[in-house]
Design a protein around this motif. Structure first.
Motif, mmCIF file in Angstrom:
data_model
loop_
_atom_site.group_PDB
_atom_site.id
_atom_site.type_symbol
_atom_site.label_atom_id
_atom_site.label_comp_id
_atom_site.label_asym_id
_atom_site.label_seq_id
_atom_site.Cartn_x
_atom_site.Cartn_y
_atom_site.Cartn_z
ATOM 1 N N LEU A 149 44.912 5.700 60.547
ATOM 2 C CA LEU A 149 45.328 6.076 59.201
ATOM 3 C C LEU A 149 46.569 6.965 59.297
ATOM 4 C CD1 LEU A 149 41.783 6.650 57.678
ATOM 5 C CD2 LEU A 149 43.234 4.631 57.496
ATOM 6 N N ILE A 150 47.000 7.517 58.201
ATOM 7 C CA ILE A 150 48.277 8.236 58.195
ATOM 8 C C ILE A 150 48.283 9.421 59.158
ATOM 9 C CG2 ILE A 150 49.864 9.596 56.777
ATOM 10 C CD1 ILE A 150 48.992 7.902 54.371
ATOM 11 N N SER A 151 47.244 10.237 59.125
ATOM 12 C CA SER A 151 47.259 11.446 59.956
ATOM 13 C C SER A 151 46.080 11.537 60.923
ATOM 14 C CB SER A 151 47.279 12.691 59.060
ATOM 15 O OG SER A 151 46.146 12.694 58.190
ATOM 16 N N TYR A 152 45.222 10.525 60.944
ATOM 17 C CA TYR A 152 44.073 10.570 61.847
ATOM 18 C C TYR A 152 43.527 9.164 62.068
ATOM 19 C CZ TYR A 152 41.231 10.088 57.589
ATOM 20 O OH TYR A 152 40.686 9.630 56.424
ATOM 21 N N LYS A 153 42.597 9.060 62.993
ATOM 22 C CA LYS A 153 41.936 7.785 63.273
ATOM 23 C C LYS A 153 40.524 7.830 62.679
ATOM 24 C CE LYS A 153 44.363 7.248 67.703
ATOM 25 N NZ LYS A 153 45.202 6.095 67.345
ATOM 26 N N ALA A 154 40.082 6.739 62.105
ATOM 27 C CA ALA A 154 38.756 6.677 61.505
ATOM 28 C C ALA A 154 37.939 5.587 62.185
ATOM 29 C CB ALA A 154 38.850 6.395 60.014
ATOM 30 N N ILE A 155 36.674 5.898 62.449
ATOM 31 C CA ILE A 155 35.769 4.892 62.994
ATOM 32 C C ILE A 155 35.243 4.054 61.838
ATOM 33 C CG2 ILE A 155 33.592 4.505 64.210
ATOM 34 C CD1 ILE A 155 34.101 7.078 65.749
ATOM 35 N N VAL A 156 35.457 2.751 61.924
ATOM 36 C CA VAL A 156 35.106 1.839 60.834
ATOM 37 C C VAL A 156 33.667 1.350 60.951
ATOM 38 C CG1 VAL A 156 35.670 -0.371 59.735
ATOM 39 C CG2 VAL A 156 37.509 1.105 60.624
ATOM 40 N N ALA A 157 33.269 0.951 62.173
ATOM 41 C CA ALA A 157 31.947 0.348 62.354
ATOM 42 C C ALA A 157 31.638 0.221 63.838
ATOM 43 C CB ALA A 157 31.889 -1.029 61.691
ATOM 44 N N ASN A 158 30.397 -0.125 64.115
ATOM 45 C CA ASN A 158 30.002 -0.542 65.464
ATOM 46 C C ASN A 158 30.234 -2.038 65.607
ATOM 47 O OD1 ASN A 158 29.186 1.916 66.434
ATOM 48 N ND2 ASN A 158 27.006 1.560 66.140
ATOM 49 N N ILE A 159 30.285 -2.499 66.849
ATOM 50 C CA ILE A 159 30.460 -3.918 67.104
ATOM 51 C C ILE A 159 29.708 -4.306 68.363
ATOM 52 C CG2 ILE A 159 32.609 -3.525 68.395
ATOM 53 C CD1 ILE A 159 33.607 -6.191 67.254
ATOM 54 N N GLU A 160 29.121 -5.487 68.372
ATOM 55 C CA GLU A 160 28.399 -6.010 69.534
ATOM 56 C C GLU A 160 28.912 -7.404 69.868
ATOM 57 O OE1 GLU A 160 23.963 -7.739 70.658
ATOM 58 O OE2 GLU A 160 24.147 -6.191 69.117
ATOM 59 N N VAL A 161 29.241 -7.630 71.131
ATOM 60 C CA VAL A 161 29.704 -8.953 71.565
ATOM 61 C C VAL A 161 28.523 -9.927 71.517
ATOM 62 C CG1 VAL A 161 30.741 -10.305 73.421
ATOM 63 C CG2 VAL A 161 31.428 -7.919 73.087
ATOM 64 N N VAL A 162 28.670 -10.986 70.715
ATOM 65 C CA VAL A 162 27.578 -11.958 70.578
ATOM 66 C C VAL A 162 27.921 -13.314 71.178
ATOM 67 C CG1 VAL A 162 26.568 -10.870 68.543
ATOM 68 C CG2 VAL A 162 28.373 -12.585 68.246
ATOM 69 N N ARG A 163 29.201 -13.568 71.389
ATOM 70 C CA ARG A 163 29.597 -14.854 71.956
ATOM 71 C C ARG A 163 30.976 -14.745 72.587
ATOM 72 N NH1 ARG A 163 29.561 -17.628 67.604
ATOM 73 N NH2 ARG A 163 31.610 -18.584 67.307
ATOM 74 N N ILE A 164 31.160 -15.469 73.681
ATOM 75 C CA ILE A 164 32.463 -15.546 74.325
ATOM 76 C C ILE A 164 32.812 -17.021 74.483
ATOM 77 C CG2 ILE A 164 33.773 -15.115 76.444
ATOM 78 C CD1 ILE A 164 32.083 -12.569 76.803
ATOM 79 N N GLN A 165 33.953 -17.405 73.967
ATOM 80 C CA GLN A 165 34.385 -18.796 74.019
ATOM 81 C C GLN A 165 35.821 -18.846 74.506
ATOM 82 O OE1 GLN A 165 33.567 -20.942 70.423
ATOM 83 N NE2 GLN A 165 34.897 -22.663 70.952
ATOM 84 N N ASP A 166 35.992 -19.371 75.716
ATOM 85 C CA ASP A 166 37.315 -19.421 76.348
ATOM 86 C C ASP A 166 37.895 -18.002 76.420
ATOM 87 O OD1 ASP A 166 37.099 -22.211 76.583
ATOM 88 O OD2 ASP A 166 37.880 -22.495 74.557
#
Length: 262
Positions: free
Chosen positions: A69-86
């Motif tokens: 963001l303009i003056s700081y970083k914000a954590i938006v969400a968690n994420i989990e790898v569910v699939r890898i394709q190529d």
């Protein structure tokens, strides 16, 4: 003949050291942050999914989505790898729940293209479930690049919940409480490493526990809270008293007959 035996002995030692070195390097790689960017956002049966370059990630690894963001970083969400394709990885988006601060405002952001995706940023901290003191201290010494948080804290957390056995349900709560990324679990033949936010097995290595006839329940710790005499603790499951049977099932070396996800 003696010369041949000596060569064979030296080669065996070299193989052992090579294996240990490879395992150490492999575990060290799990602690190195991976940073990339979201390339696409979509919806499917699992909810919101995002895509990003594959990097060196494994299915099951969890991370965070961050926005500048303009003056700081914000954590938006968690994420989990569910699939890898190529060369593309797919990640399931979930609510950020590590290091929750109830007195601070919660950002109401949703992932978008260009947001940064950071994996393994919490993986320098881990809980270690081991059968006894000798095995616990050996592993802690073997991987000094990981900050193993005292098993006393994990025991204390379980007891505060009126529980004795670590499970797939209560372990993420403990890891989120202390901002921990990895969970090491030692069985009778293997040591598994889990992503602690979702208890997904991301690596497994052969191990011979030291002093195998000695075990502690639910795992090695210097503390012994025993639930503070609470009724909830007295009626809670205590399957981990059979240490190797419980954790060999937990890491998948024994078929889980009654499903531990309770």
């Amino acid at each position: 003949m003696v010369y041949r035996l000596l060569i064979y002995f030296c080669c065996c030692i070299a193989c052992v050291w090579s294996d240990e070195s490879n395992i150490t390097d492999s575990i060290r790689s799990l602690t190195q942050p991976e940073v990339t960017e979201i390339t696409d956002v979509m919806q499917d049966k699992q909810g919101m999914l995002v895509t990003f370059p594959h990097l060196a990630l494994k299915v099951g690894e969890s991370g965070i989505i961050v926005r500048d963001l303009i003056s700081y970083k914000a954590i938006v969400a968690n994420i989990e790898v569910v699939r890898i394709q190529d060369t593309t990885a797919y990640g399931k988006v979930t609510v950020f729940n590590q290091l929750v601060q109830p007195y601070l405002p919660t950002p109401r952001l949703t992932p978008q293209k260009g947001d940064k995706v950071i994996f393994r940023s919490f993986n320098d901290k881990a809980f270690l479930i081991a059968p006894n003191e000798a095995t616990y201290k050996y592993i802690v010494t073997q991987y000094p690049f990981i900050n193993f948080i005292s098993a006393d804290l994990l025991m204390g957390f379980l007891n505060s919940q009126g529980k004795h056995d670590p499970t797939y349900k209560n372990l993420p709560l403990a890891c989120n409480e202390y901002g921990i990324g990895l969970l090491f679990v030692v069985g009778s033949k293997n040591m598994s490493i889990f992503s602690c936010q979702n208890v997904v097995n991301i690596a497994k290595y052969p191990i011979n526990p030291l002093d195998p006839s000695t075990t502690h329940s639910p795992f090695y710790t210097r503390a012994n809270f025993e639930g503070g005499g609470s009724l909830m603790y007295s009626i809670s499951a205590k399957k981990s008293r059979e240490y190797y049977k419980y954790y060999d099932t937990f890491i998948g070396d024994i078929k889980d007959e009654k499903n531990q996800k309770k």
